[in-house]
Design a protein around this motif. Structure first.
Motif, short mmCIF file in Angstrom:
data_model
loop_
_atom_site.label_atom_id
_atom_site.label_comp_id
_atom_site.label_asym_id
_atom_site.label_seq_id
_atom_site.Cartn_x
_atom_site.Cartn_y
_atom_site.Cartn_z
N PRO A 9 0.81 -1.22 0.00
CA PRO A 9 0.00 0.00 0.00
C PRO A 9 0.84 1.26 0.00
O PRO A 9 2.02 1.24 0.38
N GLY A 10 0.22 2.35 -0.41
CA GLY A 10 0.90 3.64 -0.42
C GLY A 10 0.64 4.44 0.84
O GLY A 10 0.54 5.67 0.79
N VAL A 48 9.83 0.27 -9.43
CA VAL A 48 8.77 0.75 -8.55
C VAL A 48 7.69 1.35 -9.43
O VAL A 48 7.96 2.25 -10.24
N VAL A 49 6.47 0.86 -9.31
CA VAL A 49 5.34 1.35 -10.09
C VAL A 49 4.37 2.04 -9.14
O VAL A 49 3.82 1.43 -8.23
N ALA A 50 4.20 3.35 -9.32
CA ALA A 50 3.38 4.14 -8.41
C ALA A 50 2.47 5.07 -9.21
O ALA A 50 2.74 5.38 -10.37
N GLY A 51 1.40 5.51 -8.58
CA GLY A 51 0.51 6.46 -9.23
C GLY A 51 1.20 7.79 -9.44
O GLY A 51 2.14 8.15 -8.73
N GLY A 52 0.73 8.54 -10.40
CA GLY A 52 1.30 9.85 -10.68
C GLY A 52 0.42 10.58 -11.68
O GLY A 52 -0.50 10.00 -12.25
N ARG A 53 0.71 11.84 -11.88
CA ARG A 53 -0.12 12.65 -12.77
C ARG A 53 0.16 12.40 -14.24
O ARG A 53 -0.64 12.72 -15.10
N ARG A 54 1.32 11.88 -14.56
CA ARG A 54 1.67 11.63 -15.95
C ARG A 54 2.53 10.38 -16.01
O ARG A 54 3.10 9.96 -15.00
N THR A 55 2.61 9.78 -17.17
CA THR A 55 3.43 8.59 -17.34
C THR A 55 4.88 9.02 -17.52
O THR A 55 5.21 9.71 -18.48
N VAL A 56 5.72 8.64 -16.58
CA VAL A 56 7.14 8.98 -16.62
C VAL A 56 7.93 7.76 -16.19
O VAL A 56 7.55 7.06 -15.25
N VAL A 57 9.03 7.50 -16.86
CA VAL A 57 9.95 6.44 -16.45
C VAL A 57 11.26 7.09 -16.04
O VAL A 57 11.92 7.73 -16.87
N GLY A 93 7.36 3.70 -1.84
CA GLY A 93 8.12 2.60 -2.44
C GLY A 93 9.59 2.67 -2.08
O GLY A 93 10.21 1.66 -1.71
N GLN A 94 10.14 3.86 -2.16
CA GLN A 94 11.55 4.04 -1.78
C GLN A 94 11.75 3.71 -0.30
O GLN A 94 12.73 3.06 0.07
N LEU A 136 7.81 -3.57 -7.84
CA LEU A 136 7.27 -3.17 -6.55
C LEU A 136 6.10 -2.25 -6.85
O LEU A 136 6.29 -1.10 -7.28
N VAL A 137 4.91 -2.75 -6.67
CA VAL A 137 3.68 -2.07 -7.07
C VAL A 137 3.05 -1.42 -5.85
O VAL A 137 2.70 -2.10 -4.88
N ILE A 138 2.90 -0.11 -5.90
CA ILE A 138 2.34 0.64 -4.77
C ILE A 138 0.90 1.02 -5.12
O ILE A 138 0.65 1.83 -6.03
N ALA A 139 -0.06 0.42 -4.42
CA ALA A 139 -1.47 0.62 -4.75
C ALA A 139 -2.31 0.53 -3.48
O ALA A 139 -1.90 -0.07 -2.49
N ASP A 140 -3.49 1.12 -3.54
CA ASP A 140 -4.41 1.11 -2.40
C ASP A 140 -5.78 0.62 -2.83
O ASP A 140 -6.23 0.90 -3.95
N GLY A 141 -6.44 -0.08 -1.92
CA GLY A 141 -7.83 -0.41 -2.12
C GLY A 141 -8.71 0.79 -1.83
O GLY A 141 -8.25 1.94 -1.78
N ALA A 142 -9.98 0.55 -1.63
CA ALA A 142 -10.93 1.62 -1.38
C ALA A 142 -10.60 2.36 -0.09
O ALA A 142 -10.17 1.77 0.90
N ALA A 143 -10.82 3.68 -0.11
CA ALA A 143 -10.58 4.51 1.08
C ALA A 143 -11.90 5.04 1.61
O ALA A 143 -11.99 6.18 2.08
N THR A 144 -12.91 4.18 1.55
CA THR A 144 -14.28 4.58 1.94
C THR A 144 -14.96 3.48 2.74
O THR A 144 -16.16 3.27 2.62
#
Length: 234
Positions: A9-10, A48-57, A93-94, A136-144
């Motif tokens: 999780p993030g 490390v794969v994380a959410g972000g505003r744009r696709t950047v490597v 992730g870091q 390393l995938v940083i993701a979250d389930g529902a926050a509700t």
């Protein structure tokens, strides 16, 4: 070729110094993350794969403060690429890598921000693929999940996270893609599923040999999932 993947999780409290009492209270989550991340060092590269505003490597050499101070991203380009602040998921992730490998991560680490189109991010990872990569995938389930959640309580949160958990536990990329397919629902539930879509896309034709859901909880109304996917023998 992917040889391993960890889903974590993030949660910002996983970053040392941000909310250490919460991290101590969720020692089971921290331990599960370490268990998932540790085998990634067997690869030739960790992405490390994380959410972000744009696709950047961002290639290996990413350096950033765990407290959110400015970060410098060094690359093989000159001059180096610089950005003022990394997304929270990337910093988490870091931090998880540093928690797991306090003496230093033994392999190069790249960072990918998913942007609005995880399929583009997956294609970018695939284009730069090394011989033996780990994710390393940083993701979250529902926050509700309840009245104390970051978002307003939504009874769809439970079934949504059930589908994510089942797909991760089964090591089923197709089921994971289906669980993340409704982007509007994910947004309504404040879930971060773009990185999971990248994982599903990269493994769609090559499912893991073994999979394990190491942790699932929603102690603060946010779905925290930790999973490990493995391809032994590679």
């Amino acid at each position: 070729m992917i040889v391993g993947a960890a889903v974590c999780p993030g949660a910002p409290f996983l970053i040392p110094g941000v909310a250490d009492p919460l991290a101590l209270a969720r020692a089971d989550l921290v331990d599960a993350c370490r268990t998932a991340v540790r085998p990634l060092a067997d690869a030739d590269r960790i992405v490390v794969v994380a959410g972000g505003r744009r696709t950047v490597v961002f290639p290996a050499g990413t350096v950033g403060s765990q407290t959110g101070a400015p970060a410098v991203l060094r690359s093989d380009l000159h001059p180096p690429v610089c950005r003022p602040v990394l997304p929270v998921g990337a910093v988490v992730g870091q931090a998880l890598l540093e928690r797991t490998f306090p003496g230093g991560v033994p392999v190069p680490v790249d960072l990918v921000e998913t942007g609005d189109d995880p399929d583009i991010a997956a294609a970018a990872v695939r284009h730069r693929a090394g011989a033996r990569d780990a994710l390393l995938v940083i993701a979250d389930g529902a926050a509700t999940h309840d009245d104390h959640s970051p978002g307003r309580r939504d009874d769809r949160a439970g079934p949504f996270d059930d589908a994510l958990a089942a797909a991760l536990a089964a090591g089923d990329p197709a089921a994971l893609a289906d669980a993340c397919a409704d982007g509007e629902l994910a947004a309504a539930l404040l879930a971060v599923t773009g990185p999971l879509r990248v994982l599903a896309g990269l493994t769609s034709t090559d499912p893991p040999v073994s999979a394990e859901l190491l942790h699932r909880a929603a102690p603060y109304g946010v779905g925290y999932l930790v999973a490990a996917w493995r391809w032994p023998g590679r």
